[in-house]
Design a protein around this motif. Structure first.
Motif, short mmCIF file in Angstrom:
data_model
loop_
_atom_site.label_atom_id
_atom_site.label_comp_id
_atom_site.label_asym_id
_atom_site.label_seq_id
_atom_site.Cartn_x
_atom_site.Cartn_y
_atom_site.Cartn_z
N ASN A 9 0.75 -1.21 -0.12
CA ASN A 9 0.24 0.02 -0.27
C ASN A 9 0.68 1.09 0.03
O ASN A 9 0.51 2.17 0.33
CB ASN A 9 -0.72 0.29 1.23
N PHE A 29 7.32 13.40 0.62
CA PHE A 29 7.77 14.71 0.03
C PHE A 29 6.89 15.73 0.37
O PHE A 29 5.70 15.55 0.94
CB PHE A 29 7.73 14.54 -1.30
N PRO A 30 7.29 16.94 0.40
CA PRO A 30 8.77 17.47 0.33
C PRO A 30 9.32 17.30 1.64
O PRO A 30 9.02 17.49 2.60
CB PRO A 30 8.50 19.06 0.11
N PHE A 78 1.23 5.72 5.71
CA PHE A 78 0.19 6.45 6.26
C PHE A 78 0.50 7.86 5.81
O PHE A 78 1.57 8.50 5.83
CB PHE A 78 0.35 6.56 7.53
N SER A 79 -0.66 8.67 5.31
CA SER A 79 -0.39 9.93 5.06
C SER A 79 -0.35 10.89 5.90
O SER A 79 -0.72 10.71 6.92
CB SER A 79 -1.91 10.37 4.02
N PRO A 80 0.43 11.86 5.69
CA PRO A 80 0.79 12.92 6.94
C PRO A 80 -0.54 13.17 7.69
O PRO A 80 -0.65 13.28 8.90
CB PRO A 80 1.14 14.14 6.08
N ASN A 110 2.78 4.42 -0.51
CA ASN A 110 2.74 5.99 -1.43
C ASN A 110 4.03 6.72 -1.08
O ASN A 110 4.05 7.39 -0.39
CB ASN A 110 1.43 6.54 -1.28
N SER A 113 5.02 9.34 -2.48
CA SER A 113 4.78 10.89 -2.31
C SER A 113 4.67 11.36 -0.78
O SER A 113 4.47 12.63 -0.66
CB SER A 113 3.60 11.23 -3.31
N TYR A 114 4.14 10.63 -0.01
CA TYR A 114 3.77 10.96 1.30
C TYR A 114 5.12 11.60 2.00
O TYR A 114 4.95 12.33 2.93
CB TYR A 114 3.39 9.76 2.17
#
Lengths: 380, 361
Positions: free
Chosen positions: B166, B173-174, B240-242, B168, B170-171
């Protein structure tokens, strides 16, 4: 002597501390296999549970019990259901959650919160949106010879493999649900006759249901996202005379269709920001496909194949464009464009995040699909 | 001085350091780091690991001057008998307190995730009895078990790999979203889950071989653990997304909760069982360090006689820490005492010993 005493004390102590507090016997539990959530007219929730009963005799097959209750929250409704059911209701084995269309149009996070908080809930339950109410679908009780809970679960699972609906479980949408830069999509379940049909995707924006994609578009969306399942089939009308629909107008119509399967997929997405904060998304799909049926032409000639490649590429690009248009109309940022901005263009995101829903609709998508026929079955 | 059967090899020292370092911190670390360092939390861990390396060199330089003494032996030699013995007791207190904190957090996590209805005292007793069984043995036995149980760390890494389904990326960055200042500040936060390397203060004379090799073993252990932590923090950050991270206090467990294999439905429970193993090892390590000191003062060097009442002290410490206000206090106290006893004091002692030309035999 001392040692023996010590051992005796230990033994008796161990006897008493062996899992007494947390034991939860299966024979005292009624297992919920699925739940459906709908709004009730008085602002409450109307919840339908599918409870699995395994009769004690070996000959008898398991049965489903459907119970519907109302409550302020999902947990409240479950407690009300518990009042009407012998033994304790348990959700360890919950396999799917169905949300009625009307409820989905409101924010669905409060409905799901309890599953995320409870350490004993099963986070790998599938989740879907029901056309009409979830109660209606669950009230079917049986589809053919299969119990409704199994049917829905297995049906969604098989549709995940054919790249029709996304692989979504409660856990998978959790990080996406709270992230402002991405929206999730769910399988859309329809009642058809006395059966359940799963072939479309329900789009969400800000955790609210905003529209559906057709079955072709759903598959296209999954390809754009780079989530190809085991099988991905499309059927296209290759007629040169335009889209004539009846056999009377075009007697050759049966010969015009081509069905192909996407064998390999390469997907690339690039988000570019031009001056004036115009966001352009370049989507490139390269597919290697095998022809599954095409009655019209023999495929041994290179020229024919090249022609077909070109036609299919164009048709698929159009389909991609159509899919993206629909998604923009529904404000569903299912590809995570906001996420990309957040990560790689934080300054642009800062300006746009307040109104991301409407800004997303201004994003320019430039999809390019390249189709290459590499296999054609065992005849030419 | 040191009985032959308590001697351990340098390899065993490495595993001892590893097992003492992996503690309760690992579960909550990603959550804490994300709070302050955002996507760069994993860099903070690397920085913290580097800092630990520097501290290990300081401790080693100190121990090297007294190759046949534990910290309890050389403290009186440096500072004089009265002050030295007083400091020894403070160190014992610090070790006990660390063990108590680990135990309290352990009971918290188990009580929240698995055994919801089991009373805290039962959890504590179960954990402590197991620890006692190991801690009363001589060092060689403990070290051997630590070597074997390090396998669990490999399994933990393997289990966390499932999470990448799962992921991702891009989580994160930045990367410098929080700014370098915050990243370095959170390295401070990342330092505490890495504690346990101070075992070298007590273990040094027990290890065979030359001093250079001992430093190498301790550093290697620290490096492995830093990498392990970095990996786990990175894994949690890409899964986990921010926006979710603040809500999930044990990201590693949470991500495993939704996975299931053919026969195992709840992988998080498997992970937790392995983690219990590792945590009790960390506790044994602290208990051993404390009891060596107690044994020296009260039982003529027999640490095993000090184990039973040490266990009682730990039980009380962990029973007190039930409310969040108390646990917060514990955390603060650990931070302060860690800086005092593991960074500040050894540095002062080292300078002192250097200028006074004090050396052991």
């Amino acid at each position: 002597m001392k040692r023996i005493c010590f051992l005796c004390v230990m033994m008796s102590l161990l006897l008493f501390i062996a899992g007494c507090w947390d034991q939860d016997l299966l024979k005292d539990a009624r297992l919920i296999y699925g739940g459906g959530y709908d709004p009730a007219p008085n602002g409450k929730l109307r919840v339908t549970f599918v409870i699995r009963d395994v009769p004690s005799g070996e000959q008898q097959s398991p049965k489903n019990d459907i119970i519907t209750t109302e409550g302020d929250t999902p947990r409240d409704a479950r407690d009300h259901a518990d009042d009407q059911v012998s033994r304790h209701i348990r959700t360890y084995k919950n396999r799917f959650i169905l949300i009625g269309e009307e409820l989905a149009k409101q924010d669905i996070y409060p409905v799901l919160e309890v599953f995320y908080r409870d350490p004993k809930s099963s986070l790998n339950a599938r989740i879907g949106v029901a056309q009409g109410t979830a109660e209606d679908i669950l009230s079917l009780k049986k589809v053919g010879n299969v119990l409704i809970a199994e049917e829905i679960d297995e049906l969604i699972k098989s549709k995940e493999e054919t790249t029709t609906v996304p692989k979504v479980t409660l856990e998978k949408i959790y990080p996406v649900m709270l992230d402002p830069g991405e929206d999730f999509v769910l399988p859309y379940l329809m009642e058809q006759g006395a059966r359940v049909n799963v072939s479309r995707i329900a789009m969400f924006h800000n955790n609210k249901f905003t529209g559906t994609l057709s079955s072709e578009e759903s598959t296209m969306y999954l390809l754009l996202k780079g989530r190809k399942g085991k099988v991905t089939r499309f059927t296209q009308n290759m007629s040169t005379k335009g889209e004539m629909s009846t056999t009377e107008e075009n007697p050759q119509i049966r010969y015009d269709f081509l069905t192909f399967n996407v064998d390999k997929l390469k997907q690339k997405m690039k988000v570019k920001v031009q001056s004036g904060d115009q966001i352009t998304v370049h989507l490139k799909l390269k597919m290697k496909v095998s022809v599954i049926e095409y009655p019209k032409d023999r495929l041994e000639k290179k020229q024919v194949v090249a022609e077909l490649n070109k036609d299919l590429s164009k048709k698929m690009t159009d389909l991609a464009q159509k899919t993206l248009d629909h998604m923009q109309k529904a404000r569903c940022d299912g590809l995570g464009i906001g996420r990309q901005l957040m990560a790689f263009h934080p300054r642009v995101w800062k300006k746009q995040k307040e109104e991301w829903g409407s800004n997303y609709q201004k994003v320019h998508f430039a999809p390019v699909v390249q189709v290459e026929i590499t296999k054609q079955g065992i005849i030419n | 001085m040191i009985p032959e059967k308590s001697k351990i090899t340098q390899g065993q020292l490495m595993f001892f350091i590893i097992q003492s370092q992996v503690g309760v911190g690992i579960l909550t670390l990603p959550h804490k780091l994300q709070e302050s360092a955002k996507g760069a939390g994993w860099i903070s861990v690397l920085i913290a690991g580097l800092a630990v390396q520097v501290i290990i060199v300081i401790l080693w330089a100190l121990c090297r001057r007294f190759p046949s003494d534990t910290i309890y032996g050389f403290l009186p030699k440096i500072t004089g008998k009265f002050l030295g013995n007083l400091l020894c007791f403070l160190y014992i207190g610090y070790f006990l307190f660390s063990a108590g904190t680990v135990l309290a957090k352990f009971a918290d996590v188990v009580g929240r995730w698995v055994l919801l209805a089991t009373p805290r005292w039962a959890l504590l007793i179960l954990a402590l009895l197991t620890c006692m069984y190991l801690a009363k043995e001589n060092l060689r036995v403990i070290a051997r078990l630590f070597v074997i149980s390090s396998l669990t760390i490999i399994v933990m890494v393997a289990l966390s790999l499932c999470g990448y389904v799962n992921a991702n990326f891009s989580y994160i960055f930045p990367i410098t979203e929080a700014g370098w200042g915050n990243i370095i500040k959170s390295a401070n936060e990342a330092l505490f889950p890495l504690v346990g390397y101070e075992a070298i203060l007590v273990l040094y004379p027990f290890v065979e071989g030359k001093s250079g090799g001992k430093l190498k073993a301790a550093s290697l252990g620290n490096m492995m653990i830093t990498l392990f932590y970095t990996f786990e923090v990175f894994t949690s950050l890409v899964i986990f997304s921010p926006a979710v991270m603040p809500a999930v206090s044990e990201p590693l467990l949470y991500m495993l909760k939704g996975f299931s294999f053919q026969i195992i439905q709840r992988i998080d429970l498997i992970f937790l069982s392995l983690w219990v193993f590792v945590v009790s090892n960390a506790m044994v390590s602290w208990i051993y360090m404390a009891t060596v000191g107690l044994g020296r003062f009260f039982h003529r060097g027999e640490h095993k006689k000090a184990v039973p009442y040490t266990i009682c002290i730990l039980f009380i410490l962990a029973m007190i820490a039930q409310e969040p206000s108390v646990t917060d206090f514990y955390d603060q106290a650990i931070k302060v005492s860690h800086y005092t006893f593991v960074v500040g004091l050894p540095l002062i002692l080292l300078c002192f010993a250097y200028f006074m030309r004090k050396r052991g035999t």
